[in-house]
Design a protein around this motif. Sequence first.
Motif, short mmCIF file in Angstrom:
data_model
loop_
_atom_site.label_atom_id
_atom_site.label_comp_id
_atom_site.label_asym_id
_atom_site.label_seq_id
_atom_site.Cartn_x
_atom_site.Cartn_y
_atom_site.Cartn_z
N MET A 1 0.75 -1.16 -0.10
CA MET A 1 -0.13 0.01 -0.01
C MET A 1 0.93 1.38 0.01
O MET A 1 2.01 1.17 0.86
CB MET A 1 -0.91 0.04 1.23
CG MET A 1 -1.80 1.12 1.30
SD MET A 1 -2.89 1.01 2.60
CE MET A 1 -3.82 2.55 2.48
N SER A 2 0.53 2.20 -0.83
CA SER A 2 1.39 3.62 -0.83
C SER A 2 1.11 4.34 0.33
O SER A 2 0.11 4.36 0.66
CB SER A 2 0.95 4.34 -2.21
OG SER A 2 1.26 3.36 -3.32
N ASP A 3 2.25 4.97 0.70
CA ASP A 3 2.24 5.97 1.53
C ASP A 3 1.58 7.23 1.18
O ASP A 3 2.36 8.00 0.31
CB ASP A 3 3.75 6.11 2.39
CG ASP A 3 3.55 7.27 3.38
OD1 ASP A 3 2.55 7.89 3.59
OD2 ASP A 3 4.63 7.59 3.88
N THR A 4 0.41 7.74 1.35
CA THR A 4 -0.17 8.73 0.79
C THR A 4 0.13 10.12 1.66
O THR A 4 -0.45 11.12 1.04
CB THR A 4 -1.68 8.52 0.73
OG1 THR A 4 -2.49 8.50 2.15
CG2 THR A 4 -2.00 7.32 -0.04
N SER A 5 1.09 10.37 2.37
CA SER A 5 1.42 11.57 2.88
C SER A 5 2.60 12.20 1.82
O SER A 5 3.54 11.56 1.34
CB SER A 5 2.24 11.36 4.21
OG SER A 5 3.37 10.51 4.19
N LEU A 6 2.14 13.43 1.52
CA LEU A 6 2.86 14.16 0.60
C LEU A 6 3.25 15.52 1.03
O LEU A 6 2.26 16.08 1.26
CB LEU A 6 2.16 14.15 -0.94
CG LEU A 6 3.27 14.68 -1.77
CD1 LEU A 6 4.09 13.84 -2.36
CD2 LEU A 6 2.05 15.08 -3.19
N GLY A 41 3.49 7.03 -17.68
CA GLY A 41 4.96 7.32 -17.55
C GLY A 41 5.61 7.86 -16.50
O GLY A 41 6.76 7.54 -16.12
N HIS A 42 5.26 9.13 -16.00
CA HIS A 42 5.58 9.79 -15.02
C HIS A 42 5.71 8.78 -13.66
O HIS A 42 6.55 8.96 -12.92
CB HIS A 42 4.81 11.08 -14.45
CG HIS A 42 5.03 12.13 -15.91
ND1 HIS A 42 3.72 12.32 -16.55
CD2 HIS A 42 6.09 12.73 -16.34
CE1 HIS A 42 4.19 13.38 -17.55
NE2 HIS A 42 5.57 13.67 -17.29
N LEU A 43 4.65 8.20 -13.46
CA LEU A 43 4.33 7.39 -12.32
C LEU A 43 5.28 6.19 -12.17
O LEU A 43 5.78 5.74 -11.27
CB LEU A 43 2.99 6.78 -12.34
CG LEU A 43 1.82 8.18 -12.13
CD1 LEU A 43 0.48 7.49 -11.89
CD2 LEU A 43 2.33 9.04 -11.00
N ALA A 44 5.75 5.73 -13.74
CA ALA A 44 6.69 4.70 -13.66
C ALA A 44 8.10 5.18 -13.21
O ALA A 44 8.87 4.45 -12.40
CB ALA A 44 6.90 4.16 -15.33
N LEU A 45 8.40 6.56 -13.47
CA LEU A 45 9.56 7.24 -12.93
C LEU A 45 9.39 7.31 -11.41
O LEU A 45 10.50 7.06 -10.90
CB LEU A 45 9.69 8.43 -13.58
CG LEU A 45 9.76 8.49 -14.91
CD1 LEU A 45 10.04 10.16 -15.26
CD2 LEU A 45 11.06 8.07 -15.31
N VAL A 46 8.47 7.50 -10.77
CA VAL A 46 8.34 7.53 -9.34
C VAL A 46 8.57 6.22 -8.88
O VAL A 46 9.36 5.98 -7.53
CB VAL A 46 6.99 8.29 -8.92
CG1 VAL A 46 6.72 8.15 -7.36
CG2 VAL A 46 6.74 9.48 -9.47
N ARG A 55 13.87 8.29 -0.40
CA ARG A 55 13.02 9.45 -0.35
C ARG A 55 12.80 9.97 -1.77
O ARG A 55 13.78 9.80 -2.57
CB ARG A 55 13.62 10.55 0.39
CG ARG A 55 13.61 10.28 2.03
CD ARG A 55 12.27 9.87 2.68
NE ARG A 55 12.25 9.87 3.99
CZ ARG A 55 11.33 9.57 4.67
NH1 ARG A 55 9.96 9.68 4.40
NH2 ARG A 55 11.31 9.30 6.03
N THR A 56 11.72 10.14 -2.56
CA THR A 56 11.36 10.50 -3.67
C THR A 56 10.76 12.04 -3.72
O THR A 56 9.84 12.20 -2.92
CB THR A 56 10.31 9.51 -4.37
OG1 THR A 56 11.09 8.24 -4.40
CG2 THR A 56 10.07 10.02 -5.77
N VAL A 57 11.40 13.00 -4.57
CA VAL A 57 10.85 14.11 -4.57
C VAL A 57 10.57 14.29 -6.02
O VAL A 57 11.26 13.95 -7.04
CB VAL A 57 11.86 15.22 -4.30
CG1 VAL A 57 11.38 16.80 -4.65
CG2 VAL A 57 12.34 15.03 -2.85
N ALA A 58 9.35 14.74 -6.32
CA ALA A 58 8.90 14.99 -7.87
C ALA A 58 8.78 16.53 -7.76
O ALA A 58 7.96 17.09 -7.05
CB ALA A 58 7.48 14.35 -8.22
N SER A 59 9.18 17.05 -8.91
CA SER A 59 9.29 18.71 -9.19
C SER A 59 8.07 18.71 -10.14
O SER A 59 7.99 17.68 -11.32
CB SER A 59 10.39 19.40 -9.44
OG SER A 59 11.14 18.97 -10.65
N ALA A 90 1.15 7.39 -5.48
CA ALA A 90 2.24 6.71 -6.10
C ALA A 90 3.53 6.45 -5.15
O ALA A 90 4.40 5.73 -5.37
CB ALA A 90 2.91 7.18 -7.35
N GLY A 91 3.34 7.22 -3.89
CA GLY A 91 4.33 7.11 -2.66
C GLY A 91 5.40 7.92 -2.97
O GLY A 91 6.43 7.78 -2.24
#
Length: 286
Positions: A1-6, A41-46, A55-59, A90-91
């Motif tokens: 399950m994805s962590d939905t805190s962003l 495609g973007h979510l595949a990058l995530v 840790r993942t940062v998306a700009s 996407a987490g």
Amino acid sequence: MSDTSLIRFEAVAPLRAQVAAWRAAGERVVLVPTMGALHAGHLALVARARELGRRTVASIFVNPTQFGPTEDFSRYPRDTETDLALLAEAGADAAYLPDVATMYPPGFSTRVEVDEVSQGLCGAFRPGHFSGVATVVTKLLNQVQPDIALFGEKDYQQLLVIRRAVRDLDLPVEIQGVPTLREADGLALSSRNRYLSPEERRAAPRLHAVLASIARGLAAGAEAGLLLAEGRAELEAAGFGPVQYLEVRDAETLAPVERADRPVRILAAAYLGRTRLIDNLAAVTP
């Protein structure tokens, strides 16, 4: 399950503080730069970022300096709240949403120019585009200070430009390319695909089909010139036009090649109606 805190950041200082805290805790940080209008495609990058780092940062930033005066900056799709919801699901850990004033404050007068790999192909048809890309990516890498940054291979020339800039400027970040994600019929995922009419959408997969046909011909030892002429004619017959380029290039330098006697890439850009589509494919050495 994805962590939905962003966590949402709009300014550099708090973002850097958070990234510094993560890195101080021994957590690797991965950046996924985007212009929003997110798709699978973007979510595949995530997803790949989460595999590579803690840790993942998306700009999200629609960069005005990489659009020409007649291009689609004003109508480029924007849906920030949907994008944030997708990133949370996407987490991703953080979203960075700078505004134009943050990226280009009053008096901004510095640009990053990358020679050689930025010449020709998209560089010939979009003057200033790769300078805008290199400048904004250099700023994003400096602002976020990640360990790794991910870019899709669909924008292959862009990927090589960024790699060259990072190498030449000794930026302490690893640049990784991620293979293009496609629809079932072969069409490369792109935010601009939503511009296509139903009829254009049915024709659009021919671009990938032509690249695949050229790749098979090169693998069989055929010369590039004839394959490219046949491919261009097939695209035009399918309704593409203008076909800005259809080329076989060295996979590292983007120098023109005639045979696949080394790693090569087949690259194309063509309009379908008002929509400019790009795609590329690696060719197998015979």
